[in-house]
Design an enzyme around this catalytic site. Structure first.
Site, PDB file in Angstrom:
ATOM      1  N   PRO A   1       0.833  -1.209   0.000  1.00  0.00           N
ATOM      2  CA  PRO A   1       0.000   0.000   0.000  1.00  0.00           C
ATOM      3  C   PRO A   1       0.870   1.263   0.000  1.00  0.00           C
ATOM      4  CG  PRO A   1       0.143  -0.895   2.217  1.00  0.00           C
ATOM      5  CD  PRO A   1       0.867  -1.862   1.315  1.00  0.00           C
TER       6      PRO A   1
ATOM      7  N   ARG B   1      -2.932  15.428 -10.209  1.00  0.00           N
ATOM      8  CA  ARG B   1      -3.839  14.278 -10.360  1.00  0.00           C
ATOM      9  C   ARG B   1      -5.178  14.645 -10.981  1.00  0.00           C
ATOM     10  NH1 ARG B   1      -5.789  11.784  -6.741  1.00  0.00           N
ATOM     11  NH2 ARG B   1      -5.864   9.775  -7.783  1.00  0.00           N
TER      12      ARG B   1
ATOM     13  N   CYS C   1      -0.330  28.732 -16.391  1.00  0.00           N
ATOM     14  CA  CYS C   1      -0.800  29.164 -17.704  1.00  0.00           C
ATOM     15  C   CYS C   1      -1.314  27.971 -18.482  1.00  0.00           C
ATOM     16  CB  CYS C   1       0.327  29.850 -18.450  1.00  0.00           C
ATOM     17  SG  CYS C   1       0.872  31.290 -17.537  1.00  0.00           S
TER      18      CYS C   1
ATOM     19  N   TYR D   1       1.011  10.966  -4.152  1.00  0.00           N
ATOM     20  CA  TYR D   1       1.079  11.341  -5.572  1.00  0.00           C
ATOM     21  C   TYR D   1       0.821  12.831  -5.821  1.00  0.00           C
ATOM     22  CZ  TYR D   1       0.978   6.306  -5.723  1.00  0.00           C
ATOM     23  OH  TYR D   1       1.260   4.987  -5.490  1.00  0.00           O
TER      24      TYR D   1
END
Ligand code: PLP
Length: 463
Positions: free
Chosen positions: A321, A360, A391, A421
């Site tokens: 995990p 993400r 931008c 992440y």
């Protein structure tokens, strides 16, 4: 779009046909404990606190944007996984989710092992004192230099990902006069219920060796024939952000089936199987993750049952995990900048970070929640999209959420469940300075990864 051409504005449903955001599910001042780190709460004045420290103080001392990581929650989750799986199994934390030297020390103290997938992660792990035998080395294209270092430093296992790598690792191990412990990563043909880009066990992808067509059985044959390798088991990782255990069931069944075939062909029972990571966490109130003890029981039941029916000794199980340990333990704190109400659509709330600290949403269409955390508010909820300062119009942090309508520049908002992440995938896009990670515990906050500075940027730019 010209407002005058559409005096009433386009209808919400025309522009966002998927929208069903007529009202927020709950009081915006109430923090859903499912998505926040364990010590997060609101103090008497309504400000969010973590580890007993208010966000106002954290913002003042460390600036924004910044990631705040609840160290006691991190450690508690490590212990929960270790306890759930017990002494007859191994929990490897997937370092790619978020790795720093402090994290390595916590893992070591809490009895976890560690997955790395690059030379940089290996260096971090070893530098912080993780014993090499507790490290597993992953990757679909490990360089020769990385394999050399992994073998030299004595990592506990290398997870072989291709036919070429089987030979490469064997040669390097032989040259060093060792037998390297290895597992073979197989793809079991299971597609986890998740976004396409982060599903990894169906066959049309770059990881592993397919069980189909006897590829994996052939890989086992070759590995067993090489003196430099000690084949200890088979590895399967089926995807990410998975809630349904059905994929693991199929994966475990197919891996055990392979162990039975290996026994029949070679007369040996491989002692270990690794079922990978990928367990889901709550990013929003809609998500219902399972507890480690439920996951441990489900996995061990299925492996035991399958082994009994194949008349095999039950192998030692390992799991990996990453997100499920670190994901829920951190939130990103931002300061609100410009606020742009688009009539009939939604309000765009810009923050001082964005896709450089959380890719993400743009990359996977990931969902997040957000809350006003410097104060509470009794104002009406307004539909917002939290965007960054980059931008790029895809620079979205939270696609759809509600915040109080009296939100103002200078307010602090926080996005929970950004421990995994986010910092590890952070970039310098637009020469953004990557935010710090601050560990908070028992009323104390300390930087574990410092904020980048403009000097850092210029140091790399050698002119
Ligand atoms: C990414 C990865 C993990 C961790 O995945 P999580 O979704 O963070 O649990 C575990 N094992 C392997 C092989 C991986 O590639």
């Amino acid at each position: 779009m010209s407002r005058s051409a559409h005096p009433a504005g386009p209808r919400h449903a025309d522009v966002f046909p998927e929208a069903h955001y007529s009202a927020p599910a709950a009081d915006l001042n109430v923090l859903d404990e499912k998505v926040w780190a364990r010590t997060v709460t609101r103090d008497a004045d309504g400000a969010l606190t973590v580890g007993g420290i208010t966000v106002a103080r954290l913002a003042e001392e460390f600036g924004t944007p910044a990631y705040f990581l609840d160290e006691s929650d991190f450690r508690a989750r490590c212990r929960a996984w270790a306890d759930a799986f017990g002494p007859d199994a191994d929990v490897f934390y997937a370092g790619k989710a978020f790795l720093s030297r402090a994290v390595v020390r916590w893992l070591k103290e809490e009895g976890l092992n560690l997955d790395v997938c690059s030379g940089g992660e290996l260096t971090t792990a070893l530098d912080a004192g993780m014993p090499a035998e507790r490290i597993a080395f992953h990757g679909n294209n490990k360089t020769v230099a990385e394999i050399e270092r992994a073998v030299e430093t004595g990592v506990g296992r290398i997870v072989l990902d291709s036919f070429q790598e089987i030979v490469r690792v064997a040669h390097i191990a032989q040259r060093h006069g060792v037998r390297q412990r290895v597992q073979i990563r197989v793809t079991v043909g299971v597609e986890a219920h998740t976004h396409e880009f982060i599903a990894t066990a169906h066959e049309d992808q770059k990881f592993g060796i397919a069980l189909a067509d006897g590829q994996a059985a052939e890989a086992v044959r070759r590995a067993l024939a090489l003196d430099g390798l000690e084949l200890i088991g088979v590895h399967s990782h089926i995807g990410s952000q998975i809630f349904d255990m059905a994929g693991f069931e199929v994966s475990a069944r197919r891996v055990v089936q392979l162990l039975a075939e290996i026994r029949d062909e070679h007369g040996i029972e491989l002692p270990e199987i690794d079922l990978g990571g990928g367990l889901g966490i709550a990013y929003t109130s809609e998500d219902d993750p399972r507890e480690p003890h439920e996951i441990a029981k489900a996995l061990s039941d299925i492996v035991t049952r399958e082994c009994e029916s194949a008349n095999l000794r039950t192998p030692r199980i390992s799991v990996e995990p990453g997100r499920a340990i670190v994901g829920p333990t951190a939130f990103t704190l931002y300061e609100v900048g410009t606020i742009k109400p688009l009539e009939g659509l939604r309000t765009y709330v810009s923050v001082d970070g964005g896709m450089s600290d959380n890719i993400r949403t743009a990359l996977y269409d990931a969902e997040y929640s957000v809350a006003l955390v410097s104060r509470t508010s009794d104002a009406e909820p307004m539909l917002v999209r939290v965007v960054g300062k980059h931008c790029e119009s895809g620079d979205i942090v939270v696609k759809d959420a509600f915040l109080p309508a009296d939100l103002a520049p200078g307010d602090l908002i926080a996005v929970p469940a950004t421990g995994a992440y986010c910092r590890s995938m952070a970039s310098n896009y637009n020469h953004a300075l990557r935010p710090p990670v601050v560990a908070v515990r028992d009323g104390e906050a300390r930087v574990i990864v410092r904020r980048e500075t403009e000097e850092d940027l210029l140091r790399l730019d050698v002119g």
